[in-house]
Design a protein around this motif. Sequence first.
Motif, PDB file in Angstrom:
ATOM      1  N   ILE A 275       0.806  -1.150  -0.189  1.00 40.13           N
ATOM      2  CA  ILE A 275      -0.132  -0.008   0.025  1.00 40.13           C
ATOM      3  C   ILE A 275       0.857   1.398   0.187  1.00 40.13           C
ATOM      4  O   ILE A 275       1.656   1.505   0.795  1.00 40.13           O
ATOM      5  CB  ILE A 275      -0.770   0.133   1.256  1.00 40.13           C
ATOM      6  N   VAL A 276       0.849   2.149  -1.129  1.00 41.99           N
ATOM      7  CA  VAL A 276       1.599   3.119  -1.142  1.00 41.99           C
ATOM      8  C   VAL A 276       0.673   4.418  -1.071  1.00 41.99           C
ATOM      9  O   VAL A 276      -0.317   4.408  -1.452  1.00 41.99           O
ATOM     10  CB  VAL A 276       2.051   3.432  -2.433  1.00 41.99           C
ATOM     11  N   THR A 277       1.055   5.382  -0.134  1.00 42.07           N
ATOM     12  CA  THR A 277       0.404   6.587   0.047  1.00 42.07           C
ATOM     13  C   THR A 277       1.070   7.748  -0.575  1.00 42.07           C
ATOM     14  O   THR A 277       2.343   7.780  -0.414  1.00 42.07           O
ATOM     15  CB  THR A 277       0.115   7.007   1.416  1.00 42.07           C
ATOM     16  N   ILE A 278       0.368   8.427  -1.359  1.00 37.35           N
ATOM     17  CA  ILE A 278       1.085   9.597  -2.083  1.00 37.35           C
ATOM     18  C   ILE A 278      -0.090  11.052  -1.792  1.00 37.35           C
ATOM     19  O   ILE A 278      -1.048  10.709  -1.495  1.00 37.35           O
ATOM     20  CB  ILE A 278       1.228   9.384  -3.636  1.00 37.35           C
ATOM     21  N   THR A 279       0.685  12.429  -1.914  1.00 31.01           N
ATOM     22  CA  THR A 279      -0.133  13.335  -1.722  1.00 31.01           C
ATOM     23  C   THR A 279       0.286  14.031  -2.783  1.00 31.01           C
ATOM     24  O   THR A 279       1.445  14.444  -3.380  1.00 31.01           O
ATOM     25  CB  THR A 279       0.609  14.080  -0.404  1.00 31.01           C
ATOM     26  N   PRO A 280      -0.860  14.565  -3.593  1.00 30.63           N
ATOM     27  CA  PRO A 280      -0.660  15.499  -4.705  1.00 30.63           C
ATOM     28  C   PRO A 280      -0.077  16.747  -4.490  1.00 30.63           C
ATOM     29  O   PRO A 280      -0.346  17.270  -3.310  1.00 30.63           O
ATOM     30  CB  PRO A 280      -1.968  15.628  -5.466  1.00 30.63           C
ATOM     31  N   THR A 281       0.745  17.438  -5.472  1.00 36.72           N
ATOM     32  CA  THR A 281       1.340  18.626  -5.214  1.00 36.72           C
ATOM     33  C   THR A 281       0.060  19.867  -5.128  1.00 36.72           C
ATOM     34  O   THR A 281       0.338  20.482  -4.498  1.00 36.72           O
ATOM     35  CB  THR A 281       2.269  19.101  -6.320  1.00 36.72           C
ATOM     36  N   TYR A 282      -0.895  19.513  -5.792  1.00 38.79           N
ATOM     37  CA  TYR A 282      -2.318  20.202  -5.692  1.00 38.79           C
ATOM     38  C   TYR A 282      -3.322  19.355  -6.043  1.00 38.79           C
ATOM     39  O   TYR A 282      -3.284  18.287  -6.641  1.00 38.79           O
ATOM     40  CB  TYR A 282      -2.103  21.572  -6.400  1.00 38.79           C
ATOM     41  N   SER A 283      -4.570  19.521  -5.448  1.00 36.10           N
ATOM     42  CA  SER A 283      -5.561  18.692  -5.452  1.00 36.10           C
ATOM     43  C   SER A 283      -5.893  18.347  -6.955  1.00 36.10           C
ATOM     44  O   SER A 283      -6.518  17.242  -7.407  1.00 36.10           O
ATOM     45  CB  SER A 283      -6.800  19.199  -4.826  1.00 36.10           C
ATOM     46  N   GLY A 284      -5.599  19.279  -7.984  1.00 39.57           N
ATOM     47  CA  GLY A 284      -6.308  18.942  -9.208  1.00 39.57           C
ATOM     48  C   GLY A 284      -4.967  18.596 -10.114  1.00 39.57           C
ATOM     49  O   GLY A 284      -5.112  18.770 -11.311  1.00 39.57           O
TER      50      GLY A 284
END
Length: 162
Positions: free
Chosen positions: A38-47
């Motif tokens: 399971i890999v968790t990533i956070t986008p640089t911005y929501s779009g």
Amino acid sequence: MSTAAAIASTVVDPEMPMLTLADLGVLRWVEEDGDTVIVTITPTYSGCPAMATMRDDLRHRLRDAGYADVRVRVQLEPAWSTDWITPAGRAALAAHGLSAPGPVLHHDGPVPLNLQPVRRSLTCPRCASAEVELTSEFGPTPCTALYRCAACLEPFEHLKEI
């Protein structure tokens, strides 16, 4: 670092391939349980339009390494910040002619709305001159601005502070 985490940390950003997702600070966690990852990533911005490609690249790389079940989670909170870019990531940006973001300004309370151009303290990534001028607040991606160095006359992109 687990084997899966080591593999995931080599996946590059599709818009800035000189950076890995780990160096960009987008790769948050990698959990390994047998053949499940399971890999968790956070986008640089929501779009961010690159999120689907990041997810697919992570899945392909981990499946190619023998992990049968690869899940990619997107975590929006806390929001990604350019402060999460690693020193190696900042060096890679500079080596490729992009100006790395400075520290993010943090505000207590409301953020004042200012419609004037953003004033940044930055230097040319090619010659290190501080004599730079903004040519466009918007570059080829929403997270970059375009500048020109008054000393060496070269144009360059600046990754905006977020």
